[in-house]
Design an enzyme around this catalytic site. Structure first.
Site, short mmCIF file in Angstrom:
data_model
loop_
_atom_site.label_atom_id
_atom_site.label_comp_id
_atom_site.label_asym_id
_atom_site.label_seq_id
_atom_site.Cartn_x
_atom_site.Cartn_y
_atom_site.Cartn_z
N LYS A 37 5.97 22.53 -4.73
CA LYS A 37 6.95 23.28 -5.52
C LYS A 37 6.20 23.97 -6.66
O LYS A 37 5.78 23.33 -7.62
CB LYS A 37 8.03 22.37 -6.12
CG LYS A 37 9.18 23.20 -6.67
CD LYS A 37 9.97 22.54 -7.78
CE LYS A 37 9.34 22.64 -9.12
NZ LYS A 37 9.20 24.01 -9.67
N GLU A 41 -2.24 15.75 -13.43
CA GLU A 41 -3.15 16.61 -14.21
C GLU A 41 -2.31 17.23 -15.31
O GLU A 41 -1.49 18.11 -15.04
CB GLU A 41 -3.72 17.73 -13.33
CG GLU A 41 -4.56 17.25 -12.15
CD GLU A 41 -5.91 16.71 -12.56
OE1 GLU A 41 -6.27 16.82 -13.75
OE2 GLU A 41 -6.60 16.17 -11.68
N CYS A 87 -5.49 24.83 -19.50
CA CYS A 87 -5.45 23.46 -20.01
C CYS A 87 -6.79 23.01 -20.57
O CYS A 87 -6.85 22.06 -21.33
CB CYS A 87 -4.99 22.52 -18.90
SG CYS A 87 -5.90 22.78 -17.38
N GLU A 103 -0.16 21.06 -28.10
CA GLU A 103 -0.67 22.03 -27.13
C GLU A 103 0.07 23.35 -27.32
O GLU A 103 1.25 23.48 -26.96
CB GLU A 103 -0.47 21.49 -25.71
CG GLU A 103 -1.24 22.30 -24.69
CD GLU A 103 -1.11 21.80 -23.26
OE1 GLU A 103 -0.07 21.22 -22.91
OE2 GLU A 103 -2.07 22.02 -22.49
P1 NAD Z 1 5.63 22.23 -17.03
O1 NAD Z 1 5.30 20.78 -17.17
O2 NAD Z 1 6.73 22.78 -17.82
O3 NAD Z 1 5.99 22.56 -15.51
C1 NAD Z 1 5.10 22.23 -14.47
C2 NAD Z 1 5.88 22.14 -13.18
O4 NAD Z 1 6.79 21.05 -13.26
C3 NAD Z 1 6.73 23.37 -12.84
O5 NAD Z 1 6.66 23.60 -11.46
C4 NAD Z 1 8.13 22.92 -13.22
O6 NAD Z 1 9.15 23.56 -12.48
C5 NAD Z 1 8.08 21.45 -12.85
N1 NAD Z 1 9.06 20.61 -13.53
C6 NAD Z 1 9.64 20.80 -14.74
N2 NAD Z 1 10.50 19.80 -15.01
C7 NAD Z 1 10.43 18.93 -13.96
C8 NAD Z 1 11.05 17.69 -13.67
N3 NAD Z 1 11.92 17.15 -14.50
N4 NAD Z 1 10.74 17.08 -12.50
C9 NAD Z 1 9.86 17.63 -11.65
N5 NAD Z 1 9.24 18.82 -11.87
C10 NAD Z 1 9.51 19.45 -13.02
O7 NAD Z 1 4.25 22.98 -17.25
P2 NAD Z 1 4.00 24.56 -17.28
O8 NAD Z 1 4.60 25.04 -18.55
O9 NAD Z 1 4.39 25.16 -15.98
O10 NAD Z 1 2.40 24.62 -17.34
C11 NAD Z 1 1.68 24.45 -18.49
C12 NAD Z 1 1.22 23.01 -18.63
O11 NAD Z 1 0.41 22.65 -17.50
C13 NAD Z 1 0.32 22.79 -19.82
O12 NAD Z 1 0.68 21.59 -20.45
C14 NAD Z 1 -1.06 22.69 -19.22
O13 NAD Z 1 -1.99 22.00 -20.00
C15 NAD Z 1 -0.79 22.00 -17.94
N6 NAD Z 1 -1.87 22.23 -16.97
C16 NAD Z 1 -2.73 21.20 -16.71
C17 NAD Z 1 -3.79 21.37 -15.83
C18 NAD Z 1 -4.73 20.26 -15.53
O14 NAD Z 1 -5.52 20.40 -14.61
N7 NAD Z 1 -4.70 19.15 -16.25
C19 NAD Z 1 -3.96 22.61 -15.21
C20 NAD Z 1 -3.07 23.65 -15.49
C21 NAD Z 1 -2.01 23.44 -16.38
#
Ligand code: NAD
Length: 506
Positions: free
Chosen positions: A179, A254, A288, A393
């Site tokens: 997803k 991650e 990230c 962040e």
């Molecule tokens: P987010 O946590 O808002 O969303 C990530 C994903 O989770 C999306 O697909 C979203 O639809 C889904 N999601 C949201 N609520 C959910 C729930 N309750 N249950 C299941 N899925 C749910 O993150 P974002 O804003 O899309 O991305 C940015 C974040 O991702 C930053 O915190 C960044 O640091 C992190 N990130 C981490 C890495 C890593 O390798 N550690 C890599 C890229 C991004």
């Protein structure tokens, strides 16, 4: 096949694009000008069920396919991606706003290389040597796929994140339902379609385009899913972990980062200044591992701040499709406002905004930037270590710079956030650099650089940045489970150990 047409829908289930059964629509918006790239229908929970069922149906054959045949399919996939590189780069830029030079030179080639890497890795599952460890038995391990993997990815690097989730999972013989973030589903769908074109059987790779709270939570809690791999923010990661734990699933997280960038007094100042600009502004800081907190030893502090401020002011904001544009918009207007909120609050508690701290109006190429979600590269100083801009962040083009005196203080400040994804140290002193690599608690520590990643090496967090590794052989291992098989080789009916349970020595 034209991978870029989504007229059939935005759910990829059992090798076909379909509209699904959901009733809600979502506009994928180009944040450079607010135009709609594609209107997609979001997945219902029934669509998630259908995708999990397709993945379950594909599992027996795919998990028994030889590593060689999985590898061949991935090699074909890597050739298809290379062939369509321009399409992938263009769509990635349209849905995220990232500069085309980044999509073309980083996101897409990185994905192609990852695919080729996992084609090789599929044939290299590792384990302990078989042997007679008890003396009376031959033991060996089988490294087996886990089953149907449910993956959730973020919007910052949609294509690469899809690849990091899908490739190790299927190389190891699992099937997957991914997803992607609702803001940016398009290149994940293209990637899944390319998998089919490469001959990967229907149902091995499925993509559901849906909202986190509904489709995401349904996928993570689904009884047909055996493993959850998630990349996203730490708060959502905690929720995902909760749901996955309730149904005892293997979990791979991650999460967020707040990477420190530690500059010692003997560092090459020019290298550190340029490294800080590239390391903090990559992908508009929506990375990230981006450098977010620079700690600079007192003798270099003023010169470092002046050097970064000068380069920040020279960064070319503009149309992301212009190959000379350095910095595009943030992913959405909402996110831009969130980033601006951090800076406004910092002003409120006395921070010095050395440069930036506002939305720009006109690009280097004359583009009207007020139509997009742009924000200027922003340099902040004079804040306390426990302030929000240092601890939280921000995920935008914002770098905070603070001074330090002793080496120990620099290391302590570097470690003083809940995160531990990545870090860098800048020094020409070998002992100092070795101490830094030992002292800094992060899944990756660069010396005299910040950002480069490679397929052969693991990426993943310490502390609240999560656990589990992406890329590399380590990630392949995460998508397998190890089974110990033990054969009696004595053919003795009354074994000596039986007396510990009943009877006497034979
Ligand atoms: P987010 O946590 O808002 O969303 C990530 C994903 O989770 C999306 O697909 C979203 O639809 C889904 N999601 C949201 N609520 C959910 C729930 N309750 N249950 C299941 N899925 C749910 O993150 P974002 O804003 O899309 O991305 C940015 C974040 O991702 C930053 O915190 C960044 O640091 C992190 N990130 C981490 C890495 C890593 O390798 N550690 C890599 C890229 C991004």
């Amino acid at each position: 096949m034209d991978l870029t047409s989504f007229t059939d829908g935005a759910q990829y289930i059992a090798g076909k694009l379909t509209g699904g059964t959901g009733s809600e629509s979502f506009d994928v918006v180009n944040p450079a000008d607010g135009s709609t790239v594609e209107r997609v229908r979001l997945a219902s929970t029934a669509d998630v069920d259908a995708a999990v069922a397709a993945a379950a149906a594909a599992l027996p054959d795919w998990s028994r396919a030889t590593p060689g045949s999985r590898s061949e399919a991935l090699l074909r996939l890597s050739a298809i991606l290379a062939d369509r590189a321009e399409d992938f780069a263009r769509v990635e830029t349209a849905q995220t706003g990232k500069p085309i030079k980044l999509s073309t030179e980083f996101d897409v080639p990185g994905t192609i290389d990852n695919t080729a890497f996992f084609a090789g890795a599929a044939r290299n599952l590792e384990g302990k040597a078989a042997g007679e460890y008890s003396g009376d038995h031959t033991s060996y391990v089988r490294r087996e796929p886990i089953g149907v993997v449910g993956s959730i990815s973020p919007w910052n690097y949609p294509l690469q994140m899809a690849a990091w989730k899908i490739l190790p999972a299927i190389a190891a013989g699992n099937t997957i339902v991914l997803k992607p973030a609702e803001l940016t589903p398009l290149t994940s769908l293209m990637f899944a379609r390319a998998c089919t074109e490469a001959g990967i059987p229907d149902g091995v790779v499925n993509v559901v385009t849906g909202a986190g709270r509904s489709a995401g939570e349904h996928l993570v809690s689904h009884p047909g899913v055996s493993m959850v791999s998630f990349t996203g923010s730490t708060p959502v990661g905690k929720r995902v972990a909760e749901l996955a734990t309730a149904t005892v699933k293997r979990t791979h997280l991650e999460l967020g980062g707040k990477a420190p960038f530690v500059v010692f007094e003997d560092a090459d100042l020019d290298a550190a200044v340029h490294g800080a600009v590239a390391g903090s502004l990559i992908n508009s800081g929506q990375d990230c591992t981006a450098a977010t907190r620079a700690y600079v030893q007192r003798p270099l502090y003023e010169a470092f701040v002046a050097g970064v401020a000068e380069l920040f002011a020279a960064v070319r904001l503009g149309d992301p499709l212009n190959p000379r544009t350095d910095l595009g918009p943030l992913v959405s207007f909402t996110h831009r406002d969130r980033v601006a909120g951090f800076v406004e609050r910092a002003r409120g508690y006395g921070a010095r905004v050395v440069t930036g701290g506002a939305a720009p109006e006109v690009g280097h190429d004359g583009t009207d930037l007020t139509r997009g979600a742009y924000y200027r590269p922003t340099l902040i100083t004079d804040v306390a270590q426990d302030s929000e801009v240092v601890q939280g962040e921000i995920f935008g083009p914002v770098l905070v710079v603070l001074p330090f005196d002793s080496d120990d203080e620099g290391m302590r400040l570097a470690n003083d956030t809940p995160y531990g994804l990545a870090a860098s140290a800048w020094t020409r002193d070998i002992q100092r650099s070795l101490r830094a690599t030992r002292e800094i608690a992060a899944g990756c520590v660069w010396i005299n650089d910040h950002i480069p990643i490679i397929s052969e090496m693991p990426h993943g967090g310490y502390k609240s940045s999560g656990f589990g590794k992406d890329m590399s052989q380590y990630s392949l291992d995460e998508y397998t489970q190890v089974k110990h098989v033990m054969y009696d080789i004595t053919a003795v009916a009354r074994k000596d150990w039986h007396r510990t349970v009943f009877g006497d020595r034979a």
